[in-house]
Write an enzyme that holds these catalytic residues in place. Structure first.
Site, short mmCIF file in Angstrom:
data_model
loop_
_atom_site.label_atom_id
_atom_site.label_comp_id
_atom_site.label_asym_id
_atom_site.label_seq_id
_atom_site.Cartn_x
_atom_site.Cartn_y
_atom_site.Cartn_z
N TYR A 188 0.84 -1.30 -0.04
CA TYR A 188 0.11 -0.03 -0.07
C TYR A 188 0.83 1.23 0.02
O TYR A 188 2.20 1.17 -0.20
CB TYR A 188 -0.90 -0.10 1.12
CG TYR A 188 -1.94 -1.21 0.90
CD1 TYR A 188 -2.75 -1.50 -0.15
CD2 TYR A 188 -2.10 -2.20 1.96
CE1 TYR A 188 -3.29 -2.47 -0.31
CE2 TYR A 188 -2.87 -3.38 1.84
CZ TYR A 188 -3.41 -3.71 0.84
OH TYR A 188 -4.35 -4.56 0.78
N ARG A 236 2.77 -1.01 11.21
CA ARG A 236 2.95 -2.40 10.40
C ARG A 236 3.75 -2.13 9.32
O ARG A 236 3.40 -1.09 8.16
CB ARG A 236 1.46 -2.97 10.25
CG ARG A 236 1.62 -4.15 9.20
CD ARG A 236 0.58 -4.84 9.32
NE ARG A 236 0.19 -5.89 10.51
CZ ARG A 236 -0.61 -7.03 10.23
NH1 ARG A 236 -1.17 -7.49 9.28
NH2 ARG A 236 -0.61 -7.75 11.39
N LEU A 310 0.96 -16.96 10.33
CA LEU A 310 0.94 -18.39 10.63
C LEU A 310 1.45 -18.78 12.04
O LEU A 310 2.32 -19.72 12.14
CB LEU A 310 1.65 -19.19 9.41
CG LEU A 310 0.64 -19.51 8.17
CD1 LEU A 310 1.46 -20.45 7.15
CD2 LEU A 310 -0.63 -20.20 8.55
N GLY A 332 -4.68 -13.85 12.99
CA GLY A 332 -5.49 -13.56 12.12
C GLY A 332 -6.40 -14.51 11.94
O GLY A 332 -7.35 -14.78 12.65
C1 LIG Z 1 -9.65 -11.66 6.27
C2 LIG Z 1 -8.45 -11.00 6.23
C3 LIG Z 1 -8.24 -9.70 6.32
C4 LIG Z 1 -6.99 -8.91 6.53
N1 LIG Z 1 -6.99 -7.64 6.34
C5 LIG Z 1 -5.83 -7.01 6.84
C6 LIG Z 1 -5.74 -5.72 7.06
O1 LIG Z 1 -6.97 -5.02 7.06
N2 LIG Z 1 -4.86 -5.01 7.42
C7 LIG Z 1 -3.41 -5.78 7.37
O2 LIG Z 1 -2.47 -5.07 7.64
N3 LIG Z 1 -3.52 -7.07 7.08
C8 LIG Z 1 -4.66 -7.61 7.07
N4 LIG Z 1 -4.71 -9.07 6.83
C9 LIG Z 1 -3.68 -9.90 7.06
C10 LIG Z 1 -3.41 -10.27 8.75
O3 LIG Z 1 -3.55 -9.13 9.39
C11 LIG Z 1 -2.20 -11.11 9.06
O4 LIG Z 1 -1.19 -10.21 9.01
C12 LIG Z 1 -2.23 -12.35 8.10
O5 LIG Z 1 -3.64 -12.86 8.04
C13 LIG Z 1 -1.24 -13.41 8.45
O6 LIG Z 1 -1.53 -13.80 9.73
P1 LIG Z 1 -2.17 -15.14 10.20
O7 LIG Z 1 -1.56 -16.15 9.70
O8 LIG Z 1 -2.37 -15.26 11.81
O9 LIG Z 1 -3.90 -15.03 9.53
C14 LIG Z 1 -5.52 -9.77 6.51
C15 LIG Z 1 -5.92 -11.10 6.60
C16 LIG Z 1 -7.19 -11.67 6.44
C17 LIG Z 1 -7.25 -13.11 6.66
#
Ligand SMILES: Cc1cc2nc3c(=O)[nH]c(=O)nc-3n(C[C@H](O)[C@H](O)[C@H](O)COP(=O)(O)O)c2cc1C
Length: 392
Positions: A188, A236, A310, A332
């Site tokens: 972004y 971030r 993850l 997430g």
């Molecule tokens: C549905 C969804 C929406 C997300 N929206 C954002 C967001 O708004 N901003 C952001 O920085 N990352 C966003 N992400 C990334 C998550 O914050 C996170 O960094 C990523 O899913 C990896 O973590 P996890 O393996 O615990 O899901 C999104 C991920 C998912 C699955």
């Protein structure tokens, strides 16, 4: 409660004037359900799941500092005062449970004006109920070769972005949030200024590492001046572009140090999101694959970090915190899959009173159920009361 037996994941952590009761944080996750940037009942339902789940903190999804800064037409916005009340409603859900909550404010840059993920995430077309809008970037380079060419921001445009971040921060404060997270990751706007893959400018906003850091640092500085000192600012970052010509971890250490000097309290360490030529870049998605970057920034820039990506088991999260590789852990998809993760983690990690991570309305009953469960035998998923006489 004896702290020596407390898993590290369940110890409090303080940042400026805010204390997280434990290290489990809801990662920002777009819901794509906003209408003109406004909060909808969906958002309240979504966040209620986590407000009652025992997490130690939450970050609201990427929220546009301007209409054209939204990723999709369904993204939340914080560009006008009328959007504050809806956000305050979400904040109240967390505050009702004593959980600090922040909001991720951002500008999607050349990755704005796209369809929702389940509609393909491609650039919007000129027609239809949700027509495309003009995207902006440091340079007139599209995200992918077949994507719209963004307009390169001029000085006034850059000043406008900084001012929009400040206004967004003030509205976030008015909505009652405890902290603000600047979205500087995932391809972004701020990431595209930082990365040499997307920033080909030759003025003070591009070229050298110092120049490419200028906008992220200017945004952090302006926000720091506008917000109370007790309110943490989190950033971030995409710590690496998985391309030798892109950002390196050491570049990110330099940015983290500069952001710390500008008043940022913690780096939330992600990666990727930018393209090189026609290649979408990403690291191998292994459990905890971004943790080494969180660890390096923490050590190299002497700034607290939040690890993400993850992280899926209580033991993995506990180890990351106990080994000092990160201070907070953002979850997430694991929290989407299991909003009871914090309670499960407390049980698995030997928290002396796991129920206490939940609201008393749940804890009261679960505490009394625990001895009953202890006297049940289970076989193939069926419970029997075979040893109930051994204890009551
Ligand atoms: C549905 C969804 C929406 C997300 N929206 C954002 C967001 O708004 N901003 C952001 O920085 N990352 C966003 N992400 C990334 C998550 O914050 C996170 O960094 C990523 O899913 C990896 O973590 P996890 O393996 O615990 O899901 C999104 C991920 C998912 C699955």
């Amino acid at each position: 409660m004896p702290t020596e037996t407390m898993p590290r994941l369940f110890t409090p952590f303080s940042l400026a004037g805010v204390t997280f009761p434990n290290r489990i944080v809801l990662s920002p996750m777009c819901q794509y359900e906003a209408v003109n940037g406004h909060v909808q009942p969906w958002h309240l339902a979504h966040h209620a799941r986590f407000a009652l789940s025992g997490v130690g903190g939450a970050v609201l999804e990427a929220t546009g500092i301007s209409p054209e800064g939204r990723i999709t037409p369904g993204c939340l916005g914080i560009w006008e005062d009328g959007q504050i009340a809806g956000l305050a409603g979400i904040v109240a859900l967390y505050h009702g449970q004593g959980i600090p909550v922040g909001i991720q404010i951002g500008h999607a840059g050349r990755k704005a004006s796209t369809a929702r993920p389940w509609d393909g995430a491609a650039p919007l077309g000129p027609e239809g109920p949700e027509p495309a809008w003009q995207t902006v970037a440091p340079s007139a380079l599209p995200h992918l070769p077949n994507w719209p060419v963004p307009q390169a921001l001029d000085e006034a445009g850059i000043a406008g972005v900084i001012a929009d971040f400040v206004s967004a921060g003030k509205r976030a404060l008015a909505a009652g949030v405890d902290f603000v997270e600047i979205h500087g990751a995932h391809g972004y706007l701020l990431h595209t200024f930082f990365s040499p893959l997307s920033n080909h400018r030759t003025d003070q906003w591009g070229g050298s590492l110092e120049n490419r850091m200028r906008l992220p640092v200017a945004v952090a500085t302006a926000l720091r001046e506008a917000l109370p000192a007790a309110m943490p600012i989190i950033y971030r970052i995409s710590a690496v572009d998985p391309d030798p010509a892109g950002i390196t971890t050491e570049d990110s250490v330099a940015l983290a140090a500069a952001l710390k000097a500008a008043g940022v309290s913690l780096m939330d360490v992600s990666s990727g999101g930018i393209v090189s030529g026609s290649v979408r870049l990403s690291l191998p998605q292994e459990p905890g694959f971004q943790v080494p970057f969180a660890s390096r920034l923490r050590e190299g820039a002497h700034i607290p970090t939040m690890a993400v990506g993850l992280i899926i088991t209580p033991e993995q999260a506990e180890e990351i915190v106990a080994e000092g590789r990160a201070d907070l852990i953002a979850f997430g998809r694991e929290l989407l899959a299991d909003p009871a993760f914090a309670y499960r983690a407390a049980q698995v990690l030997g928290h002396p009173a796991p129920e206490t991570v939940l609201p008393r309305n749940f804890a009261f009953y679960l505490e009394r159920r625990a001895p009953l469960l202890a006297h049940l035998d289970s076989e193939n998923g069926h419970y029997t009361r075979t040893n109930v006489r051994n204890g009551g």
